[in-house]
Design an enzyme around this catalytic site. Sequence first.
Site, PDB file in Angstrom:
ATOM      1  N   GLU A 148       0.795  -1.228   0.000  1.00 36.49           N
ATOM      2  CA  GLU A 148       0.000   0.000   0.000  1.00 36.49           C
ATOM      3  C   GLU A 148       0.833   1.287   0.000  1.00 36.49           C
ATOM      4  OE1 GLU A 148      -4.033  -1.633   2.182  1.00 36.49           O
ATOM      5  OE2 GLU A 148      -2.699  -0.334   3.348  1.00 36.49           O
ATOM      6  N   GLU A 151      -5.830  -8.214   0.652  1.00 33.54           N
ATOM      7  CA  GLU A 151      -6.436  -7.861   1.941  1.00 33.54           C
ATOM      8  C   GLU A 151      -7.898  -7.520   1.739  1.00 33.54           C
ATOM      9  OE1 GLU A 151      -4.615  -4.794   4.286  1.00 33.54           O
ATOM     10  OE2 GLU A 151      -2.581  -5.584   4.000  1.00 33.54           O
TER      11      GLU A 151
END
Length: 446
Positions: A168, A356
């Site tokens: 991320e 995720e």
Amino acid sequence: MNYKKEDFGEDFTWGVSASAVQTEGAHNSFGKGLSIWDEFVTKKNKILNKDNHYISADFYSNYKTDIDLIKQMGIPNFRFSLSWSRIIPNGTGDINQEGLDFYHKVIDYCLENDIQPFITLYHWDLPLELEKKGGWVNREVLLWFEEYVKVCVAAVKDKVSHWMVLNEPMVFTGAGYFLGVHAPGKKGMKNFIPAMHHVVLCQAIGYNTIKAMDSKAQVGTTFSCSYITPYSSSVRDKKAAYRLDALINRLFIEPSLGLGYPEEALPFLKKVRKYIMPNDTELMKVTFDFIGIQNYTREVVAYSIFTPFIKVKIIPADTRKVCYTLMDWEVYPESIYEMIAKYDAYKGVKKIIITENGASFPDEVIDGIVADEERINYLKSYLKQVLRAKSISTKLSGYFIWSLTDNFEWGEGFKQRFGLIHIDYETKKRTVKNSGWWYKDFLGSK
């Protein structure tokens, strides 16, 4: 639930995710150096309830217990990260063999239990000594990161077939180098822009380094993403949504695909040109074997004159009278479908794995049971949309739940519980939640 595991196909990859800094503990033990998070949690008013990750779930001491529970839940793949400062305490130079030995033990125990390790190389815990030299703002990070990748791959390449370069990048650069709400706590465009560019370059450097050392490895990286919708049908709100989508969902993937930075949506990105060196445009390009996308929610946005650079404000879920999690994130299952479709449309994307997806709720152990029905319903509804996406995407190939255990949730401390396994932070007792047993049943379904 009217679908089963087999509906996703025999080759679909199922797993669960975790990260080093959020779970390991032993933050200054066994030869580990300090990371930016080890320092950041000491700063005033940065972490809820003054929590810190110094012990957390103590995965360092309990990795066998946790891997045993992964096996009990029938989960075949475990994504976790390596700690840069545990392996190279000062970021460069001397290697901490005890740190490498720990990861060898974790990987070996996974393999002994027929669990495949998926390794994330960087999940936000930059060595503090490198931050003192400017961290991601300093272009030397390209050399530091390449050295770190080489050390990791050389150590375990015979045991690991799946690598993820970064976790991320929009979050750790935006929160850590622009807003200052995550480590290292820097603020402003003067920090964000160079950090952003160096991270984009390191995405490619990481991929190329791994492939040069192990051509058979499957190498990807992960991107956070949120489905962005305008609060109203007004032109200003629609344009605000367009800008935020570019910032959150396009900024780090498009340069790697040879599309450049999305300057047409975000003119302030022109500031990056002063940091682009000869050959950078080519160096940024990389054809990952897969990308990981990490989606939890959507964001509803409106125009705001008060927000610098992007003129956008997010309308919180709790004010919109919709269902939301403890994180105040809207439960909006269609978001994961929309994001799969968005990334599927990029010609340069070869394969997509949901690395995720999950939810935080106020879980409690009552009579030895954590009855987290809200989480089960959340996972069921999002998986239904993942299956829906399979009908439009031949690239979609896997799904990992966040997270294995409850853990340190950055600025939120220990308030948020995302785990399939409940952690009693006083005793470190593990209790598999009903969602964990639901996942076991689902993975065993035919």
